[in-house]
Write an enzyme that holds these catalytic residues in place. Structure first.
Site, short mmCIF file in Angstrom:
data_model
loop_
_atom_site.label_atom_id
_atom_site.label_comp_id
_atom_site.label_asym_id
_atom_site.label_seq_id
_atom_site.Cartn_x
_atom_site.Cartn_y
_atom_site.Cartn_z
N SER A 262 48.00 46.46 34.14
CA SER A 262 46.82 45.79 33.61
C SER A 262 47.14 45.14 32.27
CB SER A 262 45.69 46.80 33.42
OG SER A 262 45.99 47.63 32.30
N LYS A 263 46.21 44.31 31.83
CA LYS A 263 46.37 43.65 30.55
C LYS A 263 46.47 44.69 29.43
CE LYS A 263 43.57 40.72 27.57
NZ LYS A 263 44.22 41.28 26.43
N ARG A 264 45.73 45.79 29.62
CA ARG A 264 45.76 46.85 28.61
C ARG A 264 47.16 47.44 28.42
NH1 ARG A 264 42.27 51.25 29.75
NH2 ARG A 264 41.27 49.83 31.21
N GLY A 266 49.91 45.87 28.76
CA GLY A 266 50.65 44.89 27.96
C GLY A 266 50.28 44.98 26.49
N ASP A 267 48.98 45.08 26.22
CA ASP A 267 48.53 45.16 24.83
C ASP A 267 49.10 46.40 24.16
OD1 ASP A 267 47.11 42.89 25.26
OD2 ASP A 267 45.16 43.88 25.52
#
Ligand code: GLU
Length: 501
Positions: A262-264, A266-267
């Site tokens: 998920s994008k999370r 990556g963050d």
């Protein structure tokens, strides 16, 4: 493969393209190239509530940047156009009607409130409400009223949807190129909505109609669409159309733990999950391009997320990938995303770049740091350090000492500086002062000669020497640094170290 290969990437423009979507596009592209087929892009924007401005342009730009642009799409070789579903709206109604007339679909007039009440009632009885053969004849549908009555209600402007009439008691044995035989029980499927009274088809109807009209030979898409496969195959049957072949790609998994990337993730771990930067009012999501990844490296990395050619080979050009790619060698199991490997690929592509090109990429960073680039051979400097970099943005930390004297000295390394060091450094200065041809090899020969003749241990001089020039025990070959910064600067840095340390 007898018929022409035509494959598509069919994203919904609901935001930036996730890296999983990029891989789907890439596998379609590779499959098309491998079989001399066509890769086209269709924009699936029938759900206007989820439409995000800019997303379509973003998708196109991302595919261009990666070098996997479609051969046909909106505004390009529109052989089967339009390629935007919202512009094909007029096409779908007749197909919905066709299914009604052949008995493969029916009108359903249930209001959202009525459906909600059914759901609640089922829940109260410990059951789940599924809109299918169980209850479709007990609900408010054209299956239980006359044709005249149905026509009257539609003419009166009553809201309706058209639902698929899923066959009963059938086990579907379907073939997926990656997964092999997959089995579905039709009794477990619900009667999906295909068309709504606002004149818009749902994803399922539009997708099948367009795949057919656009002569799609293979549907290659993410695993999350596998549950839709039985409905899609049944729709082809209902229309009496030949179904394409299907291949459902494995998920891309989180680097740590379970589940979909998920994008999370990556963050949290500092890597992008989008090809290009995406800006919204809430903030900026980083992109591979802006982070300094080479598109070839991203493509290479993604190609190996879920596929390999059976050898240990890891570095492939796009052409090599297209030649080796084989859908039946795509794995069933999810592919773990490894951010370190991702950087490693970029490193491999970085060291293959021409030094002059890298120097050009480095120039804006140097200018921002206030370096007068006309004074330096940036190409040479880059050639000395690129082996240690993953990105051009790493260059500054690897080269700053070429452009500026150290302002501090690494504490640990300073331990190599002892009471005997200043005198040795003075002697070193005297040695350097008399060198005429100030090139790396010559300086090295003369300094080493001085050390041997005087029986001075290498480490006693070399480490403090490096510390004086760089501020730490790092960097490329010491005498290359000496040559590049020049005699005067070298001596001044040694003097500064003597007075500071
Ligand atoms: N529009 C769907 C998506 O957003 C397409 C799925 C498919 O390829 O059938 O992914």
């Amino acid at each position: 493969m007898s018929k022409q290969v035509r494959v598509r990437f069919a994203p919904s423009p609901t935001g930036p393209l996730h890296i999983g979507g990029v891989r789907t596009a890439l596998f379609n592209y590779l499959f098309a190239k491998k079989h001399n087929g066509v890769f086209y892009l269709r924009i699936e924007d029938t759900d206007q509530t989820r439409f995000v401005p800019g997303a379509e342009a973003y998708i196109m730009e991302a595919l261009e940047w990666l070098g996997i642009a479609p051969e046909e799409t909106v505004g390009k070789n529109e052989k089967f156009g339009p390629y935007r579903q919202s512009e094909r709206k007029h096409l779908y109604q007749q197909y919905a009607d066709q299914l009604i007339n052949s008995g493969w679909a029916y009108y359903a007039f249930d209001t959202p409130e009525a459906l909600d009440a059914h759901r609640k009632q089922h829940e109260a009885e410990g059951k789940t409400f599924i809109y299918n053969y169980h209850n479709r004849e007990k609900l408010d549908t054209s299956l239980v009223i006359s044709a005249e009555e149905t026509a009257k209600r539609i003419a009166n402007g009553e809201h309706y949807v058209i639902r698929f009439k899923t066959p009963v008691d059938e086990t579907l044995h379907l073939k997926d190129i990656i997964r092999g035989d997959v089995k579905f029980e039709t009794n477990l499927l619900d009667d999906k909505v295909l068309f709504k009274s606002d004149g818009m088809p749902t994803y399922h109807l539009a997708n099948i109609v367009d795949d057919h009209l656009m002569e799609t030979s293979h549907v290659i898409r993410g695993e999350e669409w596998l549950p839709s496969m039985p409905l899609h195959v049944l729709l082809y049957r209902a229309f009496n159309w030949e179904a394409p072949e299907f291949a459902h790609l494995p998920l891309i998994l989180k680097p740590i733990g379970n589940g979909k990337l998920s994008k999370r993730d990556g963050d949290k771990m500092g890597f992008p999950v989008f090809p290009l930067e995406w800006k919204t009012e809430e903030g900026v999501s980083s992109g591979y391009r802006e982070k300094g990844f080479f598109p070839e490296a991203v493509v290479n990395f993604l190609a190996l997320l879920g596929w390999n050619d059976g050898t240990d080979k890891e570095i492939y050009s796009l052409e090599e990938l297209a030649a080796s790619f084989d859908l039946s060698r795509v794995h069933k199991a999810g592919a773990k995303f490894d951010p370190e490997k991702n950087k490693w690929f970029n490193h491999q592509y970085l060291i293959k770049q021409n030094d002059a090109d890298l120097a050009k990429d480095f120039t804006p960073i140097l200018e921002e740091k206030g370096v007068d680039i006309s004074k330096y051979d940036i190409t040479r400097i880059v050639s000395l350090i690129k082996e240690r970099a993953n990105f051009v943005s790493d260059f500054w930390d690897l080269t700053d000492f070429f452009f500026q004297a150290p302002t501090s000295y690494d504490e640990k390394a300073s331990k190599n500086w002892n009471s005997a060091t200043p005198a040795l450094m003075q002697e070193l200065i005297s040695t350097l002062e008399y060198i005429d041809g100030f090139d790396s090899a010559n300086i090295e020969a003369i300094v080493k000669d001085w050390l041997t003749k005087n029986e001075i241990g290498m480490g006693k001089v070399m480490q403090p020497f490096r510390l004086s020039l760089v501020g730490a025990l790092k960097g490329p070959h010491l005498f290359d640094i000496v040559e590049i910064i020049g005699k005067e600067e070298t001596i001044s840095r040694i003097q500064k170290a003597i007075s500071t340390l």
